[in-house]
Design an enzyme around this catalytic site. Structure first.
Site, PDB file in Angstrom:
ATOM      1  CD  GLU A 129      -2.830   1.296   0.253  1.00  0.00           C
ATOM      2  OE1 GLU A 129      -3.734   0.470   0.188  1.00  0.00           O
ATOM      3  OE2 GLU A 129      -2.702   2.235  -0.575  1.00  0.00           O
ATOM      4  N   GLY A 134       2.052   7.311  -0.460  1.00  0.00           N
ATOM      5  CA  GLY A 134       2.336   7.253   0.983  1.00  0.00           C
ATOM      6  C   GLY A 134       1.164   6.868   1.870  1.00  0.00           C
ATOM      7  CB  ILE A 136      -3.480   8.333  -0.113  1.00  0.00           C
ATOM      8  CG1 ILE A 136      -2.979   9.771   0.083  1.00  0.00           C
ATOM      9  CG2 ILE A 136      -4.912   8.319  -0.616  1.00  0.00           C
ATOM     10  CD1 ILE A 136      -2.955  10.584  -1.211  1.00  0.00           C
ATOM     11  N   GLY A 187      14.943  19.420   3.172  1.00  0.00           N
ATOM     12  CA  GLY A 187      15.011  17.960   3.294  1.00  0.00           C
ATOM     13  C   GLY A 187      13.869  17.267   2.581  1.00  0.00           C
ATOM     14  CD  GLU A 190      14.952  10.932  -2.572  1.00  0.00           C
ATOM     15  OE1 GLU A 190      16.043  10.405  -2.381  1.00  0.00           O
ATOM     16  OE2 GLU A 190      13.872  10.469  -2.179  1.00  0.00           O
ATOM     17  CG  ASP A 201       8.558   8.901  -7.168  1.00  0.00           C
ATOM     18  OD1 ASP A 201       9.012   7.970  -6.478  1.00  0.00           O
ATOM     19  OD2 ASP A 201       7.531   9.536  -6.846  1.00  0.00           O
ATOM     20  CE  LYS A 205       5.438   7.524  -5.466  1.00  0.00           C
ATOM     21  NZ  LYS A 205       5.761   8.903  -5.059  1.00  0.00           N
ATOM     22  N   GLY A 302       6.609  10.986   3.824  1.00  0.00           N
ATOM     23  CA  GLY A 302       6.863  11.358   5.215  1.00  0.00           C
ATOM     24  C   GLY A 302       6.851  10.133   6.109  1.00  0.00           C
TER      25      GLY A 302
HETATM   26  P1  NAP Z   1      15.958   5.923   3.896  1.00  0.00           P
HETATM   27  O1  NAP Z   1      15.588   6.991   4.847  1.00  0.00           O
HETATM   28  O2  NAP Z   1      17.102   6.154   2.990  1.00  0.00           O
HETATM   29  O3  NAP Z   1      16.221   4.603   4.752  1.00  0.00           O
HETATM   30  C1  NAP Z   1      16.736   3.425   4.201  1.00  0.00           C
HETATM   31  C2  NAP Z   1      17.110   2.495   5.326  1.00  0.00           C
HETATM   32  O4  NAP Z   1      17.489   1.251   4.798  1.00  0.00           O
HETATM   33  C3  NAP Z   1      18.267   2.976   6.189  1.00  0.00           C
HETATM   34  O5  NAP Z   1      18.038   2.665   7.518  1.00  0.00           O
HETATM   35  C4  NAP Z   1      19.468   2.218   5.636  1.00  0.00           C
HETATM   36  O6  NAP Z   1      20.440   1.926   6.647  1.00  0.00           O
HETATM   37  C5  NAP Z   1      18.816   0.913   5.204  1.00  0.00           C
HETATM   38  N1  NAP Z   1      19.471   0.330   4.041  1.00  0.00           N
HETATM   39  C6  NAP Z   1      19.509   0.809   2.786  1.00  0.00           C
HETATM   40  N2  NAP Z   1      20.206  -0.006   1.980  1.00  0.00           N
HETATM   41  C7  NAP Z   1      20.630  -1.019   2.756  1.00  0.00           C
HETATM   42  C8  NAP Z   1      21.405  -2.173   2.515  1.00  0.00           C
HETATM   43  N3  NAP Z   1      21.883  -2.442   1.294  1.00  0.00           N
HETATM   44  N4  NAP Z   1      21.634  -3.012   3.533  1.00  0.00           N
HETATM   45  C9  NAP Z   1      21.164  -2.743   4.756  1.00  0.00           C
HETATM   46  N5  NAP Z   1      20.402  -1.671   5.063  1.00  0.00           N
HETATM   47  C10 NAP Z   1      20.156  -0.810   4.069  1.00  0.00           C
HETATM   48  O7  NAP Z   1      14.714   5.529   2.981  1.00  0.00           O
HETATM   49  P2  NAP Z   1      13.180   5.835   3.249  1.00  0.00           P
HETATM   50  O8  NAP Z   1      12.874   7.248   2.836  1.00  0.00           O
HETATM   51  O9  NAP Z   1      12.779   5.403   4.595  1.00  0.00           O
HETATM   52  O10 NAP Z   1      12.486   4.913   2.117  1.00  0.00           O
HETATM   53  C11 NAP Z   1      12.407   3.543   2.277  1.00  0.00           C
HETATM   54  C12 NAP Z   1      11.505   2.944   1.208  1.00  0.00           C
HETATM   55  O11 NAP Z   1      10.191   3.492   1.332  1.00  0.00           O
HETATM   56  C13 NAP Z   1      11.920   3.249  -0.234  1.00  0.00           C
HETATM   57  O12 NAP Z   1      11.606   2.148  -1.043  1.00  0.00           O
HETATM   58  C14 NAP Z   1      11.073   4.442  -0.605  1.00  0.00           C
HETATM   59  O13 NAP Z   1      10.859   4.560  -1.992  1.00  0.00           O
HETATM   60  C15 NAP Z   1       9.786   4.079   0.107  1.00  0.00           C
HETATM   61  N6  NAP Z   1       8.938   5.246   0.403  1.00  0.00           N
HETATM   62  C16 NAP Z   1       9.468   6.295   1.086  1.00  0.00           C
HETATM   63  C17 NAP Z   1       8.650   7.361   1.399  1.00  0.00           C
HETATM   64  C18 NAP Z   1       9.181   8.526   2.181  1.00  0.00           C
HETATM   65  O14 NAP Z   1       8.400   9.439   2.494  1.00  0.00           O
HETATM   66  N7  NAP Z   1      10.463   8.562   2.566  1.00  0.00           N
HETATM   67  C19 NAP Z   1       7.293   7.363   1.003  1.00  0.00           C
HETATM   68  C20 NAP Z   1       6.797   6.251   0.317  1.00  0.00           C
HETATM   69  C21 NAP Z   1       7.621   5.189   0.024  1.00  0.00           C
HETATM   70  P3  NAP Z   1      21.257   3.094   7.414  1.00  0.00           P
HETATM   71  O15 NAP Z   1      20.237   3.834   8.204  1.00  0.00           O
HETATM   72  O16 NAP Z   1      22.235   2.378   8.256  1.00  0.00           O
HETATM   73  O17 NAP Z   1      21.874   3.913   6.328  1.00  0.00           O
HETATM   74  N1  HSE Z   2      10.070  11.274  -3.643  1.00  0.00           N
HETATM   75  C1  HSE Z   2       8.712  10.891  -3.432  1.00  0.00           C
HETATM   76  C2  HSE Z   2       7.810  12.113  -3.565  1.00  0.00           C
HETATM   77  C3  HSE Z   2       8.575  10.256  -2.064  1.00  0.00           C
HETATM   78  O1  HSE Z   2       8.314  13.251  -3.615  1.00  0.00           O
HETATM   79  O2  HSE Z   2       6.594  11.957  -3.637  1.00  0.00           O
HETATM   80  C4  HSE Z   2       7.312   9.455  -1.897  1.00  0.00           C
HETATM   81  O3  HSE Z   2       7.244   8.358  -2.770  1.00  0.00           O
END
Ligand code: NAP
Ligand code: HSE
Length: 431
Positions: A129, A134, A136, A187, A190, A201, A205, A302
């Site tokens: 989901e 995110g 929704i 922040g 990216e 991206d 989706k 988020g």
């Molecule tokens: P993030 O902040 O970069 O966190 C990634 C985490 O995974 C970190 O804790 C990192 O470890 C760990 N990691 C990454 N590669 C690794 C590896 N090869 N081996 C072991 N650990 C590893 O990413 P995020 O923003 O949380 O996003 C995570 C996922 O959710 C992604 O697929 C993203 O597309 C999806 N997503 C994110 C958001 C959002 O708002 N951020 C929204 C929807 C979906 P360290 O902490 O030690 O570096």
């Molecule tokens: N980079 C993505 C965005 C994060 O700006 O919507 C959530 O998938």
């Protein structure tokens, strides 16, 4: 009452939110699933990093096998991102009978169908989901909420970064580069924003949405993509004069048995429900033959919003576990893939053209449009500029993509046309 053990892959933005929600909502989780939920191990890259959430450091590991081969772990939550090794981890987990929840749109858009089929072979759930918009609950909305309907159109503002940039450019008159920089400092965007601003991206989706909404396997390569990096303040200014708001819009349309899916900067008429979706917010507009118009709105990214979707998927897995029906809820696509040809894709278009200011140019331009049977809905001719260039802004009535492409080619060949400054799809509220 045996506790359910979770293996968490990743403790970044989303992973930290997952830890917080599982901890802070434990009573609600217990009430819904009938047993405690415990995070047993967490995979990270850097064991010594400062974390934004309180976790027992004894839970951390940098060896994925500590989780994948732990027979006590029932469910894997994958929030580490990436495609290559992450896919291997999830395949390995599923083959060992572990259920999987993931937020990974890159992985699901590219390898979703393979992962889902391995999950079902092994009687496992694979829920995702959080991968689209995110917080929704749009995937459940499509698959469960609208299960009885035939969806014909989905339009989505599914990338928060670009919606934030376009909102700021439009409301504060700022330049693209300045807002992008501000978004990075906050922040928000990216460090490498390419996949956000170039539309990839959003395309991932839309691949997931179209596959579920149309019950047809759509590949990422089927999505025509263009991003917002060339959008200018002038474009937004003229759009405003004509009653439009610019959005990076995911567009999925079904007509008969054929579909089209695309992502592009689009002018929406101001009275369209998606036009009022501002800043980093996401929204998906869904049209069903029976239900008519619906719209799902909320935070598309988020820590806590995304983690809400992840933990709700976990609740789904655990409810299935109690009922003994894991791996049985995924529905495979009903229809073979049939994509529209370009002559079957219709849209209105906005064009901004710089031409030499001389007699007969406008009539030459209109004759090109007339040759392809395309008429104008709106025209603005702006005052002559210093270098004897005149600016023409026009919006067409509906034209096929084939005719539109031919018109662009002929305009580019016209001697009096100095530059086609911009060309965008236009979507109006039609109901
Ligand atoms: P993030 O902040 O970069 O966190 C990634 C985490 O995974 C970190 O804790 C990192 O470890 C760990 N990691 C990454 N590669 C690794 C590896 N090869 N081996 C072991 N650990 C590893 O990413 P995020 O923003 O949380 O996003 C995570 C996922 O959710 C992604 O697929 C993203 O597309 C999806 N997503 C994110 C958001 C959002 O708002 N951020 C929204 C929807 C979906 P360290 O902490 O030690 O570096
Ligand atoms: N980079 C993505 C965005 C994060 O700006 O919507 C959530 O998938």
């Amino acid at each position: 009452m045996k506790a359910i053990s979770i293996g968490l892959l990743g403790l970044g933005t989303v992973g930290s939110g997952v830890v917080k929600i599982i901890k802070n909502h434990q009573d609600k989780l217990m009430h819904q699933v009938g047993c405690p939920v415990v995070i047993k191990k967490i995979l990270v890259q850097d064991l010594h990093k400062n974390r934004s959430v309180d976790v027992d450091t004894g839970l951390l590991t940098s060896d994925a096998n500590d989780i994948l081969y732990d027979n006590e772990i029932d469910v894997i939550i994958e929030v580490m991102g990436g495609v290559g090794e992450t896919k291997e981890y999830l395949l390995s987990a599923l083959r060992r009978g572990k259920h999987v929840v993931t937020a990974n749109k890159d992985l699901m858009a590219l390898h979703g169908s393979e992962l889902l089929s391995v999950a079902s072979e092994h009687g496992c759930d694979l829920f995702y989901e959080a991968s689209v918009a995110g917080g929704i609950p749009i995937l459940r909305g499509l698959v469960d909420g609208l299960a009885s309907d035939r969806i014909t159109q989905m339009m989505g503002i599914v990338n928060g970064t670009t919606n934030y940039i376009l909102t700021k450019m439009s409301t504060e008159g700022l330049a693209y580069e300045d807002v992008l920089k501000e978004a990075q400092e906050l922040g928000f965007a990216e460090a490498d924003p390419t996949s956000d601003v170039e539309g990839l991206d959003a395309a991932r989706k839309m691949t997931i949405l179209a596959t579920l909404g149309f019950s047809m396997h759509i590949d990422l390569a089927d999505v025509n993509v263009s991003g917002i990096s060339k959008v200018t303040e002038e474009d937004l200014h003229y759009g405003k004069q004509l009653g439009y708001t610019m959005k990076l819009l995911g567009y999925a349309h079904r007509e008969g048995e054929k579909v089209e899916v695309s992502v592009q900067p689009t002018f929406l008429s101001n009275n369209h429900p998606l036009a009022s979706v501002q800043n980093e917010y996401n929204a998906v507009y869904v049209y069903g033959e029976a239900v008519g118009e619906t719209m799902f709105y909320g935070p598309g990214a988020g820590s806590l919003p995304t983690a809400t979707a992840v933990v709700s998927d976990l609740v789904g897995v655990l409810k299935n576990l109690r009922l003994g029906v894991n791996g049985k809820s995924a529905v495979t696509p009903q229809y073979p893939k049939r994509l529209k040809d370009n002559e079957e894709k219709y849209s209105k278009y906005f064009l901004r053209i710089h031409v030499q200011d001389e007699v007969g140019v406008f009539s030459e331009i209109t004759s090109i449009f007339a040759k392809y049977g395309v008429s104008f809905e709106k025209i603005l001719q702006l005052p002559v500029k210093k270098n004897e260039t005149s600016e023409i802004v026009l919006v067409t009535h509906k034209a096929s993509l084939t005719n539109y492409d031919s018109i662009l080619l002929e305009l580019k060949d016209m001697q009096a046309v100095r530059e086609i400054k911009s060309a965008y799809k236009v979507v109006r509220k039609t109901l």
